[in-house]
Design a protein around this motif. Structure first.
Motif, PDB file in Angstrom:
ATOM      1  N   UNK A 366      -0.170  59.960 120.598  1.00  0.00           N
ATOM      2  CA  UNK A 366      -0.605  60.128 119.214  1.00  0.00           C
ATOM      3  C   UNK A 366      -0.382  61.543 118.696  1.00  0.00           C
ATOM      4  N   UNK A 367      -0.790  62.538 119.503  1.00  0.00           N
ATOM      5  CA  UNK A 367      -0.833  63.912 118.982  1.00  0.00           C
ATOM      6  C   UNK A 367       0.248  64.824 119.545  1.00  0.00           C
ATOM      7  N   UNK A 378       4.515  56.685 115.873  1.00  0.00           N
ATOM      8  CA  UNK A 378       3.809  56.443 117.131  1.00  0.00           C
ATOM      9  C   UNK A 378       2.530  55.627 116.928  1.00  0.00           C
TER      10      UNK A 378
ATOM     11  N   UNK B  42       1.050  66.486 116.337  1.00  0.00           N
ATOM     12  CA  UNK B  42       1.666  65.369 115.626  1.00  0.00           C
ATOM     13  C   UNK B  42       0.593  64.559 114.893  1.00  0.00           C
ATOM     14  N   UNK B  43       0.986  63.799 113.859  1.00  0.00           N
ATOM     15  CA  UNK B  43       2.321  63.737 113.286  1.00  0.00           C
ATOM     16  C   UNK B  43       2.679  65.060 112.621  1.00  0.00           C
ATOM     17  N   UNK B  44       3.924  65.480 112.811  1.00  0.00           N
ATOM     18  CA  UNK B  44       4.370  66.761 112.283  1.00  0.00           C
ATOM     19  C   UNK B  44       5.621  66.560 111.436  1.00  0.00           C
ATOM     20  N   UNK B 230       9.173  68.889 114.146  1.00  0.00           N
ATOM     21  CA  UNK B 230       9.252  67.807 115.131  1.00  0.00           C
ATOM     22  C   UNK B 230      10.696  67.307 115.194  1.00  0.00           C
TER      23      UNK B 230
END
Lengths: 504, 251
Positions: A366-367, A378, B42-44, B230
């Motif tokens: 997730x991160x 994701x 993320x999310x990035x 990313x």
């Protein structure tokens, strides 16, 4: 939790990773020296030690804090165990006004506290989502573990496992013949169930795809059901794929101990396997931290990816052979979702009608990674797959999923019995969220795409009065819904070869 | 010139030197320290533009803090925004009408709201101080310096407000003093206790900036979890010390 600490790694295991066997005599100076070394090598470490303003935003975000109520488990509390020492030795204010800025000497007690509390962090990065400066406790905890290793006190679980990976090829220490047997058994199991010969190839040169998956997929429940799912998806896609006995492990525990050199050494096994087998694509099974290492670090560590500088001989050696039309590495979920979108899989959702599903976002997926072309893929892709193979799906509360997901409690090298109490308490926020949807929506199963999450939940669910088999693999659901071409639905017609073999 | 004026001239040159050289040293250090791995939270964003917007939202709106805790966000944002307004209003003491910034700082909104911004700072800082004192978790992580930072800023805002609303200082002479510093032509400092207190505290703030947690301001821009793109699968990211560990297959 005060006094909680995992077993120490034995001298042999320490030495095989390049660390001193036991606590060295001049540990104090070595530790401070190592800290200085890391400050020069990692911008994250330097910037994060300086930038914290103690605003408190992270204080109630860590699952270990929520589960134990120990203030040293608050992300900033954990960081300060190390930051206070940083200030004492590396900052003007800490050198001349230590009391004023909470700076303190590195003593044996402080070192013990580091060992204890930096092994109560699963490096899940939830705190980094909420910090106004993006301070990531995982970076601090990795650095702390590297410092501890450098003075000779490493953690048994991680360091022993990394050693096995070097000597045998995987965390479990499963040698090639045993792996081959296991895969043959699985082929047999699928054949008995479906009447179709689905292959799980090992070390097949000339295959298009090399699949790297956590070794837990070879034997643990429910992991192995997921592995059968991947094989059946490959079978339906008609793709030549293979596993590697040399690189039979996706997991890279060197990330947990913050050792770049060891992480690279482990990742290079994948590079070597890909070169030796001559594959064009590299795919990755269901695993959380491993997918982080694969997605975010493989290209850096071992050139496993695309877009290296043309003069970068090391990376180009592999990248020139890889098919530029596919992402490298590609997650098995990206692959399966693509096939589903293109209607290449014959799916019977009703096969999963006995279940009401929810999905646990694994922290590293997730991160710390992505799937698909857009940020947040994701989160979406695994959910879309589940919804394509199951009729009943509900999400857990919003503040416990996606980028705010709670760690299972066993990540970051904590999946060991000597940390059982921390694991159970750390799982509490996730268990509470799960319990909510069980009560409100009759959820029967939780799917995950991480080997550690699956093992951890299988172990801790009973502590929260839920059955251990509630946890399922996403590709287990795919397997159950997938109708194989030519499948005979259970009553397998005997394969001619097989029948002969039985007769004789 | 009186001893007092000389002392303030020296103090401000000293404070400015510490601030400029100290901050340059820290920023250079951050910029030169490599970030060997891709670790964006993320999310990035997948582009540089996206990253600039992400950082912009952090700087302007405190996006992550907003997600985290609304009270800290509210007080923190009020304080920082008020500080910015007050800073712009103060530029009139340091700039002449021929400056390109003059039209901006002579705006009604800057001058009027700037005047009340001091109250905004007091409200924000009081809220943050109260949180530090009354929320157990935040009290636990606070060192004396964490309280002192807030008290210093409260005193700066308070002494400023006293000059605006209670006892005016001679702003013509103040401007001459400030411009004198810029043109290396020292002028006497107005002899007002509120002003001298205000100036001393501001000089102190400048001095501690590069050696304290006030480094969070440049730190944000160098935070790899926030400033990285990313794109790790599409572009090999490798820093010199890590590249030295590469060796080809046949080696």
């Amino acid at each position: 939790m005060e006094g909680t600490k995992p077993f120490f790694a034995k001298p042999d295991h320490q030495k095989s990773l390049g660390f001193p066997g036991e606590l060295i005599e001049n540990w104090h100076d070595t530790a401070i020296g190592k800290m200085g070394d890391l400050l020069g090598k990692y911008r994250s470490f330097q910037v994060y030690l300086d930038s914290c303003v103690k605003c408190g935003a992270c204080t109630d975000k860590c699952h270990y804090y929520l589960g134990t109520k120990d203030p040293k488990n608050m992300p900033v509390g954990r960081q300060d165990l190390l930051r206070s020492v940083y200030r004492r030795y590396f900052t003007f204010a800490g050198k001349y006004f230590p009391k004023l800025v909470g700076a303190r000497d590195l003593t044996r007690e402080v070192l013990d506290d580091w060992y204890s509390y930096f092994h109560q962090c699963s490096q899940c990065r939830r705190c980094s989502v909420f910090c106004p400066y993006g301070i990531d406790t995982a970076e601090i905890s990795m650095a702390a573990r590297e410092i501890l290793d450098s003075v000779g006190i490493g953690q048994k679980y991680c360091n022993e496992i990394i050693g096995k990976c070097y000597t045998i090829g995987n965390n479990l220490g499963l040698p090639e013949p045993a792996l081959r047997d296991t895969l043959e058994d699985l082929e047999e199991e699928i054949f008995e169930e479906r009447g179709v010969r689905v292959r799980l190839p090992l070390d097949e040169e000339g295959a298009d795809v090399l699949l790297i998956t956590p070794s837990a997929d070879f034997f643990a429940e429910p992991h192995v059901d997921g592995l059968m799912g991947y094989a059946m998806v490959f079978h339906e896609a008609g793709i030549k794929w293979t596993l590697s006995s040399y690189a039979s492990e996706a997991a890279n525990f060197s990330m947990f101990i913050g050792s770049y050199e060891n992480m690279k050494k482990q990742a290079e096994r994948i590079r070597k396997a890909a070169l030796d087998l001559g594959v064009k694509r590299i795919m990755h099974g269901e695993c959380g931290h491993a997918w982080r290492v694969a997605y975010s670090f493989w290209n850096t560590l071992a050139g496993v990816g695309h877009g290296a500088d043309p003069n970068d001989k090391y990376a180009q050696e592999l990248q020139q052979r890889l098919d530029p039309n596919f992402p490298v590495p590609q997650h098995i979920c990206e692959f399966t979702w693509d096939l589903i979108q293109r209607n290449q899989l014959n799916l019977d959702k009703s096969a999963n009608d006995d279940k009401v599903l929810t999905f646990h976002d694994s922290c590293n997926v997730a991160r710390a990674s992505r799937m698909g072309d857009t940020p947040g893929g994701q989160f979406e892709i695994p959910r879309k797959i589940i919804q394509a193979v199951c009729n009943n799906y509900v999400d857990m509360p919003r503040d416990t999923i996606k980028e705010s997901t709670f760690c299972c409690g066993g990540g970051g090298g904590l999946l060991t019995d000597d940390l059982m109490e921390v694991r159970v308490k750390g799982a509490q926020p996730r268990m509470e969220a799960l319990n909510r949807v069980v009560e409100d929506h009759g959820v029967t199963n939780m799917a995950a795409i991480c080997a550690i999450c699956k093992s951890q939940f299988a172990k801790v669910l009973p502590y929260y009065k839920m059955p251990m088999d509630m946890i399922v693999s996403v590709h287990q659901l795919v397997r159950d819904a997938l109708v194989l071409t030519g499948q005979t639905n259970g009553e397998a017609e005997a394969d001619p070869d097989e029948a002969q073999a039985e007769e004789s | 010139m009186s001893f007092l004026s000389v002392a303030y001239v020296v103090l401000f040159y000293f404070a400015a030197a510490v601030f400029i050289f100290g901050l340059t040293y820290r920023i250079t250090k951050y910029a030169r320290t490599p970030a060997p791995l891709k670790i964006p939270t993320m999310p990035a964003p997948t582009t540089r533009t996206g990253v600039a917007m992400r950082l912009g939202r952090e700087v302007v709106f405190f996006e992550s803090l907003f997600k985290s805790t609304k009270w800290t966000w509210l007080f923190g944002w009020i304080f920082h925004f008020s500080l910015l307004l007050a800073f712009f209003r103060h530029l009139r003491y340091a700039l002449t009408p021929d400056s390109f910034l003059w039209p901006l700082i002579s705006l009604e909104v800057v001058q009027t709201f700037g005047k009340y911004a001091g109250y905004g700072m007091l409200i924000g800082l009081t809220g943050l101080l109260a949180r530090r004192i009354f929320v157990d978790r935040v009290r636990y992580i606070s060192s004396p310096s964490d309280y002192l930072h807030l008290i210093l800023l409260l005193a700066i805002a308070g002494s400023g407000l006293l000059m605006t609303f209670v006892s005016h200082t001679d702003i013509v002479q103040l401007k001459a003093f400030v411009l004198g510093l810029f043109y290396f032509d020292p002028q006497p400092v107005p002899n007002s206790w509120f002003l001298l207190t205000h100036l001393t505290l501001v000089a102190l703030l400048l001095i501690i900036f590069p050696i304290s947690k006030l480094l969070h301001a440049p730190g944000l821009f160098f935070s790899p979890t926030r400033n990285q793109v990313d794109n790790s699968r599409d572009k090999r990211h490798v820093v010199p010390w890590a590249a030295r560990l590469d060796s080809t297959h046949s080696d």
